[in-house]
Design an enzyme around this catalytic site. Structure first.
Site, PDB file in Angstrom:
ATOM      1  N   HIS A 166      35.983  30.659  25.427  1.00 17.25           N
ATOM      2  CA  HIS A 166      36.153  30.906  26.869  1.00 17.25           C
ATOM      3  C   HIS A 166      34.807  31.273  27.509  1.00 17.25           C
ATOM      4  CE1 HIS A 166      38.257  32.436  30.502  1.00 17.25           C
ATOM      5  NE2 HIS A 166      37.220  33.256  30.547  1.00 17.25           N
ATOM      6  N   GLU A 167      34.130  32.236  26.910  1.00 14.58           N
ATOM      7  CA  GLU A 167      32.863  32.689  27.494  1.00 14.58           C
ATOM      8  C   GLU A 167      31.805  31.592  27.456  1.00 14.58           C
ATOM      9  OE1 GLU A 167      32.881  35.205  29.244  1.00 14.58           O
ATOM     10  OE2 GLU A 167      34.748  36.065  28.514  1.00 14.58           O
ATOM     11  N   HIS A 169      40.247  44.017  35.866  1.00 23.20           N
ATOM     12  CA  HIS A 169      39.875  43.265  37.065  1.00 23.20           C
ATOM     13  C   HIS A 169      40.161  44.011  38.366  1.00 23.20           C
ATOM     14  CE1 HIS A 169      40.247  40.603  33.668  1.00 23.20           C
ATOM     15  NE2 HIS A 169      39.484  39.718  34.289  1.00 23.20           N
ATOM     16  N   GLU A 172      36.998  29.246  34.909  1.00 24.31           N
ATOM     17  CA  GLU A 172      37.753  29.942  33.864  1.00 24.31           C
ATOM     18  C   GLU A 172      38.407  28.981  32.871  1.00 24.31           C
ATOM     19  OE1 GLU A 172      37.443  32.972  33.389  1.00 24.31           O
ATOM     20  OE2 GLU A 172      36.545  33.547  35.306  1.00 24.31           O
ATOM     21  N   HIS A 222      34.690  44.675  28.013  1.00 24.31           N
ATOM     22  CA  HIS A 222      35.399  43.482  28.495  1.00 24.31           C
ATOM     23  C   HIS A 222      34.439  42.289  28.449  1.00 24.31           C
ATOM     24  CE1 HIS A 222      38.806  41.582  30.510  1.00 24.31           C
ATOM     25  NE2 HIS A 222      37.867  40.794  31.018  1.00 24.31           N
ATOM     26  N   ALA A 223      34.862  41.229  27.780  1.00 26.62           N
ATOM     27  CA  ALA A 223      33.959  40.095  27.545  1.00 26.62           C
ATOM     28  C   ALA A 223      33.511  39.452  28.859  1.00 26.62           C
ATOM     29  CB  ALA A 223      34.661  39.059  26.683  1.00 26.62           C
ATOM     30  N   HIS A 257      31.871  29.267  30.323  1.00 30.94           N
ATOM     31  CA  HIS A 257      31.122  29.741  31.498  1.00 30.94           C
ATOM     32  C   HIS A 257      29.630  29.434  31.323  1.00 30.94           C
ATOM     33  CE1 HIS A 257      34.419  31.863  33.387  1.00 30.94           C
ATOM     34  NE2 HIS A 257      34.562  32.723  32.414  1.00 30.94           N
ATOM     35  N   TYR A 287      42.721  32.802  36.925  1.00 36.04           N
ATOM     36  CA  TYR A 287      43.206  32.645  35.546  1.00 36.04           C
ATOM     37  C   TYR A 287      44.548  31.921  35.508  1.00 36.04           C
ATOM     38  CZ  TYR A 287      39.585  36.144  34.762  1.00 36.04           C
ATOM     39  OH  TYR A 287      38.395  36.826  34.737  1.00 36.04           O
TER      40      TYR A 287
END
Ligand code: X8Z
Ligand code: ZN
Length: 649
Positions: A419-420, A548, A447, A389-390, A423, A558
């Protein structure tokens, strides 16, 4: 991951909460939490003298240092575990989690004596509040119970991370392993092969796999979570104990107390947003159901019924982009086939990551540090178990940022890369803040950053970077592009909401352990209009088949991010001087937009989130009008297409 969350955490951005003159919510000080551990018990026996503002400032400074040390140790242990799951790395990560949980919970309890001290500076008061509300899993007082909780979390995380389903009939969907024979003998009887989540997901994504194969993959993945059921029940008991010990009624209340409003106000605000977007979701659901009916028939997908969960191209039916070819409005018109572009250019995961970085630097943001490229895990390594999971990591609060992804060369993963990296850039820009402020303005902000940039991945941008030959030049093709995006962004909304609706009720005791699975499917049906394709029972534990839940990462973030990102996009587009439809705007290469974004990122959690929202957009409330405006042309199309269809379920 943000190392501060107490659990198999990754990106779990914790909370913030406002103590200021206009804050509606003040913590309940009438019944201070019970002290923890021998040290604090002594303190309780001899009441401490009244604390001063100076002592409070010193306490917060010490906590920031203590947290840095504890989080860094934990992050290192977890990085090693998640990139190489073995009994030994599990044990080391568990120890580190246990130590952090003990430290943070003890400090939260100690902080109670500073809460009402007169003359606290605004920053100190806010950090005290962030400390109290920042943990996803406060520890129970009892040492043995705390260790049990850490062990349950590790066990569930590893079960998920290493989960496989073995099958003969799905053997052809297994990835060719380097040591597997190159040529399969067609006549040889199929061998049983154990498939990972990634491989099972491919079965659901593949337009050519059959109804039955999809069903088997869907059911198969849900066998991995059955053993988590009892563990989760105990996890809830212990997590709730921890939450009570720091003054919350249960863990769900703690999670809802992070949004600069009361938990009750948050629920009302979330409902307001959901009601704003629900009509658009309902229209999309109606249209997609109608199109799928053409393929699968009315016996499988009846009028006015729910959609079977395995037919939407995703293991949890959370995003539907993979069924785009089946539901494209204008099938003859060119669509955006980004995957084709990536493959044609022979791009590797590393090249995709570089493409992601170049979007951020085009806005005038810094390059990722050298260590990012040396230390990240960008592809699934052979020969060992990893958590695929990323996630994005900040190991030191001083620039050692990384991603961990089992990147595949396709459009979905290109978006996940943005997305990552969102962060990672948040980490880098709030690095100057004290540790307690090194958070998103709220977790939805964290997020939403990378996703905001990904909204600027327009056809024109793709042409610019050579992933597309020509941008679609007419209204029909443009509608295709909007549909593709809605299948991810609009379809996700109810899913984003329901996971924590389920957990809030589980934590509060409204949903009993004997109702875990039924309550889950009731919510999926109510919000998504989706249902399990085969009967489920309380022998199953389907919530545990979503990352999650075993990883204890709150999920409302999210849903919020899905709304915020369009608000951010609208604001940044305005900064570029863009006029015209929102879906046509790309902020790529625009420094004015970059400056606005950087200013917001640098605030971290130092201000209540409405201030951060103001910094970027001038608005101080979450507002779904941006997502609705973005999809307005699609919405009109859906309404037209749905004429004569019976919508709803
Ligand atoms: O978990 C994630 C990210 C890491 S924060 C990959 N996401 C949610 C999910 O996969 O369920 C991104 C969107 C929703
Ligand atoms: Zn994320």
């Amino acid at each position: 991951m943000l190392p501060r969350s107490l659990f198999p955490l990754r990106f779990s951005v914790s909370a913030l909460a406002l103590i200021s003159a206009c804050s509606g919510y003040q913590p309940d000080t009438a019944s201070p939490p019970a002290p923890v551990g021998a040290q604090t018990q002594e303190v309780a026996a001899t009441p401490p003298p009244p604390a001063s503002a100076e002592e409070a400032a010193k306490f917060i400074a010490d906590v920031n240092e203590g947290l840095r040390k504890s989080y860094v140790e934990k992050a290192r242990a977890e990085w090693i575990q998640e990139t190489n799951i073995t009994p030994d790395t599990d044990a080391l990560a568990e120890q580190a989690r246990d130590a952090t949980m003990a430290y943070v919970t003890a400090k939260i309890k100690e902080s109670v004596r500073f809460r009402d001290v007169p003359g606290l500076s605004k920053d100190v008061a806010r950090q005290l509040e962030l400390l109290r509300r920042g943990t996803d899993l406060p520890a129970p007082n009892d040492d043995k119970e705390r260790r049990e909780l850490a062990s349950l979390a590790t066990a569930m995380g590893s079960t998920y991370g290493t989960g496989k389903y073995c099958s003969k009939s799905l053997a052809k969907f297994a990835k060719k392993k380097p040591d597997a024979p190159k040529v399969a003998v067609a006549s040889a009887p199929a061998q049983e092969v154990c498939l990972t989540l990634g491989e099972l997901s491919h079965v659901l994504e593949d337009p050519k796999s059959s109804y039955e194969e999809k069903l088997e993959a869907w059911k198969g993945w849900r066998t991995i979570s059955v053993p988590m059921r009892d563990q989760y029940q105990r996890f809830v008991e212990l997590g709730n104990k921890g939450a009570k010990d720091i003054g919350f009624s249960d863990l769900g209340e703690l999670w809802r107390a992070r949004y600069d409003m009361t938990p009750a106000e948050l629920e009302t605000d979330v409902e307001r947003l959901w009601q704003q977007v629900k009509p658009l979701y309902d229209d999309l659901h109606c249209y997609v159901r109608g199109e799928l009916q053409k393929k699968y028939g009315k016996d499988k997908i009846p009028d006015k019924g729910t959609i079977p969960a395995h037919l939407l191209g995703n293991m949890w039916s959370q995003t539907w982009g993979n069924i785009y070819p089946q539901v494209a409005p204008h099938k003859g018109e060119p669509s955006l086939d980004v995957t084709k572009g990536l493959l044609k250019k022979k791009m590797k995961p590393l090249d995709m990551m570089k493409t992601g970085e170049s979007f951020f630097t085009s806005l005038g943001m810094k390059s990722l540090p050298k260590t990012f490229w040396e230390r990240s895990m960008i592809e699934q390594p052979p020969g060992r178990e990893v958590v695929c999971h990323a996630s994005a990591w900040d190991l030191t609060f001083a620039g050692d940022v990384r991603v961990k992804m089992c990147t595949e060369v396709n459009e979905e993963d290109l978006i996940t890369i943005h997305h990552e990296l969102g962060h990672n850039y948040y980490f880098l820009y709030y690095n100057e803040q004290p540790i307690l402020f090194q958070e998103g303005a709220n977790d939805g902000f964290h997020e939403g950053i990378g996703d905001t940039l990904a909204l600027s991945v327009t056809p024109e941008y793709l042409v610019k970077i050579g992933l597309l030959e020509r941008a679609p030049g007419n209204d029909k093709a443009e509608l295709n592009v909007l549909m593709r995006r809605a299948l991810d962004k609009v379809a996700f909304l109810p899913f984003g909401l329901l996971i924590d609706k389920w957990r809030w009720d589980v934590f509060s005791g409204k949903t009993k352990p004997t109702q875990y699975n039924q309550a889950w499917w009731d919510l999926v049906q109510k919000y998504q209009g989706v249902s399990a394709p085969v009967a489920r029972s309380e022998a199953d534990f389907d919530p545990g088949a979503k990352f999650h839940v075993p990883a204890n990462v709150p999920y409302l973030r999210y849903f919020l991010a899905d709304i915020y990102q369009f608000q951010f996009h609208r604001a940044l587009c305005k900064a570029t001087g863009h006029t015209g439809p929102l879906h046509k705007c790309s902020i790529h290469g625009n420094k004015a937009a970059g400056d606005k974004l950087k200013a917001m990122l640098a605030l971290g959690a130092s201000q209540p989130w409405p201030e951060a929202m103001k910094a970027i957009s001038g608005e101080s409330k979450a507002d779904a009008s941006a997502i609705l405006g973005y999809f307005a042309p699609l919405s009109a199309y859906l309404k037209e297409q749905n004429k004569g269809r019976q919508c709803g379920w």
